[in-house]
Write a protein that holds these residues in place. Structure first.
Motif, PDB file in Angstrom:
ATOM      1  N   HIS A   1       0.886  -1.169   0.000  1.00  0.00           N
ATOM      2  CA  HIS A   1       0.000   0.000   0.000  1.00  0.00           C
ATOM      3  C   HIS A   1       0.920   1.214   0.000  1.00  0.00           C
ATOM      4  O   HIS A   1       1.839   1.303   0.818  1.00  0.00           O
ATOM      5  CB  HIS A   1      -0.895   0.034   1.240  1.00  0.00           C
ATOM      6  CG  HIS A   1      -1.646   1.321   1.341  1.00  0.00           C
ATOM      7  ND1 HIS A   1      -2.801   1.545   0.637  1.00  0.00           N
ATOM      8  CD2 HIS A   1      -1.380   2.463   2.011  1.00  0.00           C
ATOM      9  CE1 HIS A   1      -3.227   2.779   0.893  1.00  0.00           C
ATOM     10  NE2 HIS A   1      -2.371   3.349   1.720  1.00  0.00           N
ATOM     11  N   ALA A   2       0.703   2.137  -0.939  1.00  0.00           N
ATOM     12  CA  ALA A   2       1.517   3.347  -1.022  1.00  0.00           C
ATOM     13  C   ALA A   2       0.610   4.551  -1.158  1.00  0.00           C
ATOM     14  O   ALA A   2      -0.454   4.468  -1.771  1.00  0.00           O
ATOM     15  CB  ALA A   2       2.468   3.272  -2.214  1.00  0.00           C
ATOM     16  N   ASP A   3       1.018   5.666  -0.572  1.00  0.00           N
ATOM     17  CA  ASP A   3       0.265   6.902  -0.751  1.00  0.00           C
ATOM     18  C   ASP A   3       1.192   8.104  -0.694  1.00  0.00           C
ATOM     19  O   ASP A   3       2.304   8.022  -0.210  1.00  0.00           O
ATOM     20  CB  ASP A   3      -0.879   7.030   0.275  1.00  0.00           C
ATOM     21  CG  ASP A   3      -0.409   6.940   1.709  1.00  0.00           C
ATOM     22  OD1 ASP A   3       0.359   7.806   2.141  1.00  0.00           O
ATOM     23  OD2 ASP A   3      -0.828   6.001   2.403  1.00  0.00           O
TER      24      ASP A   3
ATOM     25  N   ASP B   1      -2.738   0.342  -4.153  1.00  0.00           N
ATOM     26  CA  ASP B   1      -2.701  -0.965  -3.513  1.00  0.00           C
ATOM     27  C   ASP B   1      -2.390  -1.980  -4.598  1.00  0.00           C
ATOM     28  O   ASP B   1      -3.080  -2.004  -5.624  1.00  0.00           O
ATOM     29  CB  ASP B   1      -4.054  -1.321  -2.872  1.00  0.00           C
ATOM     30  CG  ASP B   1      -4.342  -0.490  -1.648  1.00  0.00           C
ATOM     31  OD1 ASP B   1      -3.505  -0.492  -0.731  1.00  0.00           O
ATOM     32  OD2 ASP B   1      -5.398   0.173  -1.612  1.00  0.00           O
ATOM     33  N   PHE B   2      -1.344  -2.808  -4.407  1.00  0.00           N
ATOM     34  CA  PHE B   2      -1.038  -3.795  -5.428  1.00  0.00           C
ATOM     35  C   PHE B   2      -0.244  -4.960  -4.852  1.00  0.00           C
ATOM     36  O   PHE B   2       0.247  -4.905  -3.730  1.00  0.00           O
ATOM     37  CB  PHE B   2      -0.304  -3.145  -6.611  1.00  0.00           C
ATOM     38  CG  PHE B   2       1.169  -2.929  -6.410  1.00  0.00           C
ATOM     39  CD1 PHE B   2       2.090  -3.715  -7.079  1.00  0.00           C
ATOM     40  CD2 PHE B   2       1.639  -1.929  -5.579  1.00  0.00           C
ATOM     41  CE1 PHE B   2       3.445  -3.507  -6.909  1.00  0.00           C
ATOM     42  CE2 PHE B   2       2.985  -1.722  -5.410  1.00  0.00           C
ATOM     43  CZ  PHE B   2       3.906  -2.516  -6.075  1.00  0.00           C
ATOM     44  N   ASP B   3      -0.146  -6.002  -5.652  1.00  0.00           N
ATOM     45  CA  ASP B   3       0.613  -7.200  -5.315  1.00  0.00           C
ATOM     46  C   ASP B   3       1.945  -7.119  -6.057  1.00  0.00           C
ATOM     47  O   ASP B   3       1.956  -7.069  -7.286  1.00  0.00           O
ATOM     48  CB  ASP B   3      -0.172  -8.440  -5.750  1.00  0.00           C
ATOM     49  CG  ASP B   3       0.515  -9.735  -5.373  1.00  0.00           C
ATOM     50  OD1 ASP B   3       1.742  -9.852  -5.583  1.00  0.00           O
ATOM     51  OD2 ASP B   3      -0.176 -10.637  -4.884  1.00  0.00           O
ATOM     52  N   ILE B   4       3.043  -7.089  -5.327  1.00  0.00           N
ATOM     53  CA  ILE B   4       4.349  -6.929  -5.967  1.00  0.00           C
ATOM     54  C   ILE B   4       4.728  -8.136  -6.810  1.00  0.00           C
ATOM     55  O   ILE B   4       5.522  -8.033  -7.736  1.00  0.00           O
ATOM     56  CB  ILE B   4       5.450  -6.598  -4.934  1.00  0.00           C
ATOM     57  CG1 ILE B   4       6.645  -5.972  -5.644  1.00  0.00           C
ATOM     58  CG2 ILE B   4       5.854  -7.835  -4.141  1.00  0.00           C
ATOM     59  CD1 ILE B   4       7.463  -5.078  -4.791  1.00  0.00           C
TER      60      ILE B   4
ATOM     61  N   GLY C   1      -3.188  -4.443  -9.368  1.00  0.00           N
ATOM     62  CA  GLY C   1      -3.618  -3.642  -8.244  1.00  0.00           C
ATOM     63  C   GLY C   1      -4.515  -2.502  -8.655  1.00  0.00           C
ATOM     64  O   GLY C   1      -5.044  -2.476  -9.771  1.00  0.00           O
ATOM     65  N   VAL C   2      -4.667  -1.553  -7.741  1.00  0.00           N
ATOM     66  CA  VAL C   2      -5.588  -0.438  -7.915  1.00  0.00           C
ATOM     67  C   VAL C   2      -4.874   0.863  -7.572  1.00  0.00           C
ATOM     68  O   VAL C   2      -4.189   0.947  -6.550  1.00  0.00           O
ATOM     69  CB  VAL C   2      -6.820  -0.599  -6.987  1.00  0.00           C
ATOM     70  CG1 VAL C   2      -7.781   0.554  -7.154  1.00  0.00           C
ATOM     71  CG2 VAL C   2      -7.509  -1.924  -7.219  1.00  0.00           C
TER      72      VAL C   2
END
Length: 145
Positions: free
Chosen positions: A83-85, A103-106, A111-112
Protein backbone atom coordinates in the motif's frame (compact mmCIF):
# COMPACT_ATOMS: atom_id res chain seq x y z
CA UNK A 1 35.74 2.62 35.46
CA UNK A 2 36.65 -0.45 33.40
CA UNK A 3 33.45 -2.18 34.42
CA UNK A 4 31.38 0.76 33.16
CA UNK A 5 33.23 0.89 29.83
CA UNK A 6 32.91 -2.89 29.45
CA UNK A 7 29.18 -2.71 30.20
CA UNK A 8 28.77 0.08 27.68
CA UNK A 9 30.65 -1.95 25.08
CA UNK A 10 28.43 -4.99 25.69
CA UNK A 11 25.31 -2.78 25.50
CA UNK A 12 26.56 -1.23 22.26
CA UNK A 13 27.21 -4.65 20.71
CA UNK A 14 23.74 -5.88 21.71
CA UNK A 15 22.03 -2.81 20.28
CA UNK A 16 24.13 -2.89 17.11
CA UNK A 17 23.52 -6.61 16.53
CA UNK A 18 19.75 -6.09 17.05
CA UNK A 19 19.79 -3.31 14.46
CA UNK A 20 21.52 -5.63 12.01
CA UNK A 21 18.85 -8.28 12.53
CA UNK A 22 16.08 -5.77 11.82
CA UNK A 23 17.90 -4.40 8.77
CA UNK A 24 17.97 -7.76 6.98
CA UNK A 25 15.64 -7.68 3.96
CA UNK A 26 12.76 -10.11 3.86
CA UNK A 27 11.81 -11.03 0.30
CA UNK A 28 8.58 -12.87 -0.49
CA UNK A 29 8.63 -15.81 -2.86
CA UNK A 30 8.89 -14.38 -6.36
CA UNK A 31 7.67 -15.66 -9.69
CA UNK A 32 10.40 -16.96 -12.01
CA UNK A 33 12.32 -14.29 -13.87
CA UNK A 34 11.88 -11.65 -11.16
CA UNK A 35 14.94 -10.18 -9.47
CA UNK A 36 15.32 -9.15 -5.85
CA UNK A 37 13.18 -6.39 -4.36
CA UNK A 38 15.14 -3.33 -3.16
CA UNK A 39 13.48 -0.77 -0.88
CA UNK A 40 14.86 2.50 0.43
CA UNK A 41 13.30 5.29 2.50
CA UNK A 42 14.12 7.97 5.04
CA UNK A 43 12.49 6.03 7.88
CA UNK A 44 11.75 2.33 8.43
CA UNK A 45 9.55 0.65 11.03
CA UNK A 46 8.98 -3.09 11.32
CA UNK A 47 5.70 -4.31 12.82
CA UNK A 48 6.82 -7.73 13.98
CA UNK A 49 3.38 -9.03 15.01
CA UNK A 50 1.88 -8.26 11.57
CA UNK A 51 5.14 -8.93 9.64
CA UNK A 52 4.76 -5.59 7.86
CA UNK A 53 7.42 -3.03 7.01
CA UNK A 54 6.38 0.64 7.11
CA UNK A 55 8.42 3.12 5.07
CA UNK A 56 8.20 6.92 5.28
CA UNK A 57 9.88 9.66 3.28
CA UNK A 58 11.26 9.28 -0.23
CA UNK A 59 10.22 5.64 -0.52
CA UNK A 60 11.65 3.82 -3.57
CA UNK A 61 10.82 0.17 -4.31
CA UNK A 62 12.57 -1.43 -7.28
CA UNK A 63 12.57 -4.85 -8.90
CA UNK A 64 14.07 -5.35 -12.36
CA UNK A 65 12.55 -2.59 -14.59
CA UNK A 66 9.78 -1.88 -12.06
CA UNK A 67 10.08 1.15 -9.76
CA UNK A 68 7.61 2.65 -7.28
CA UNK A 69 8.11 6.01 -5.58
CA UNK A 70 5.89 7.39 -2.80
CA UNK A 71 5.90 9.41 0.40
CA UNK A 72 4.67 6.43 2.46
CA UNK A 73 4.45 2.68 1.84
CA UNK A 74 3.61 -0.49 3.74
CA UNK A 75 4.93 -3.87 2.58
CA UNK A 76 3.36 -7.13 3.79
CA UNK A 77 6.10 -9.71 3.40
CA UNK A 78 3.72 -12.66 3.72
CA UNK A 79 1.40 -11.71 0.86
CA UNK A 80 3.61 -9.41 -1.23
CA UNK A 81 0.95 -6.70 -0.83
CA UNK A 82 2.00 -3.07 -0.99
CA UNK A 83 0.00 0.00 0.00
CA UNK A 84 1.52 3.35 -1.02
CA UNK A 85 0.26 6.90 -0.75
CA UNK A 86 1.46 10.45 -1.29
CA UNK A 87 2.92 11.41 -4.69
CA UNK A 88 2.76 7.85 -5.99
CA UNK A 89 4.71 7.19 -9.21
CA UNK A 90 5.18 3.78 -10.81
CA UNK A 91 7.46 3.05 -13.73
CA UNK A 92 7.14 -0.40 -15.32
CA UNK A 93 9.40 -0.48 -18.33
CA UNK A 94 8.28 2.46 -20.47
CA UNK A 95 4.83 2.69 -18.86
CA UNK A 96 4.13 5.24 -16.14
CA UNK A 97 1.40 5.40 -13.52
CA UNK A 98 0.79 8.26 -11.09
CA UNK A 99 -1.82 8.68 -8.39
CA UNK A 100 -2.70 9.64 -4.85
CA UNK A 101 -2.89 6.11 -3.46
CA UNK A 102 -2.02 2.60 -4.64
CA UNK A 103 -2.70 -0.97 -3.51
CA UNK A 104 -1.04 -3.80 -5.43
CA UNK A 105 0.61 -7.20 -5.31
CA UNK A 106 4.35 -6.93 -5.97
CA UNK A 107 4.44 -10.50 -7.31
CA UNK A 108 1.73 -10.11 -9.98
CA UNK A 109 1.92 -6.29 -10.26
CA UNK A 110 -1.87 -6.23 -10.38
CA UNK A 111 -3.62 -3.64 -8.24
CA UNK A 112 -5.59 -0.44 -7.92
CA UNK A 113 -4.57 3.22 -8.13
CA UNK A 114 -6.88 5.95 -6.85
CA UNK A 115 -7.21 9.32 -8.63
CA UNK A 116 -4.60 8.31 -11.13
CA UNK A 117 -3.16 8.47 -14.61
CA UNK A 118 -1.62 5.74 -16.74
CA UNK A 119 0.66 6.43 -19.70
CA UNK A 120 1.17 3.37 -21.92
CA UNK A 121 3.91 4.55 -24.25
CA UNK A 122 3.96 1.71 -26.80
CA UNK A 123 0.25 2.00 -27.63
CA UNK A 124 0.15 5.79 -27.08
CA UNK A 125 -2.56 5.63 -24.37
CA UNK A 126 -3.11 8.31 -21.73
CA UNK A 127 -5.81 7.14 -19.29
CA UNK A 128 -7.15 9.04 -16.28
CA UNK A 129 -9.72 8.01 -13.71
CA UNK A 130 -10.87 7.98 -10.10
CA UNK A 131 -10.07 4.27 -9.80
CA UNK A 132 -7.79 2.39 -12.21
CA UNK A 133 -7.43 -1.37 -11.79
CA UNK A 134 -4.76 -3.49 -13.43
CA UNK A 135 -6.24 -6.95 -13.83
CA UNK A 136 -3.31 -8.44 -15.75
CA UNK A 137 -1.16 -7.62 -18.70
CA UNK A 138 -2.61 -5.77 -20.61
CA UNK A 139 -6.08 -5.67 -18.94
CA UNK A 140 -7.25 -2.58 -17.06
CA UNK A 141 -10.59 -1.59 -15.58
CA UNK A 142 -11.44 2.12 -15.30
CA UNK A 143 -13.97 3.81 -13.00
CA UNK A 144 -15.11 7.40 -13.74
CA UNK A 145 -12.47 7.96 -16.41
Amino acid sequence: MRLCLGSLLVLFVLIFSSAILFAQPVVPSLPEGKGPINISSDRLEYLRKEDIYVFDGQVVITQDKFQLKADHAEFDTKSGGVHADGNVEVFDGENQLTGEELDFDINTRNGVVYTGTILIKKEGYHIEGEVLERLGEPRYHLHNG
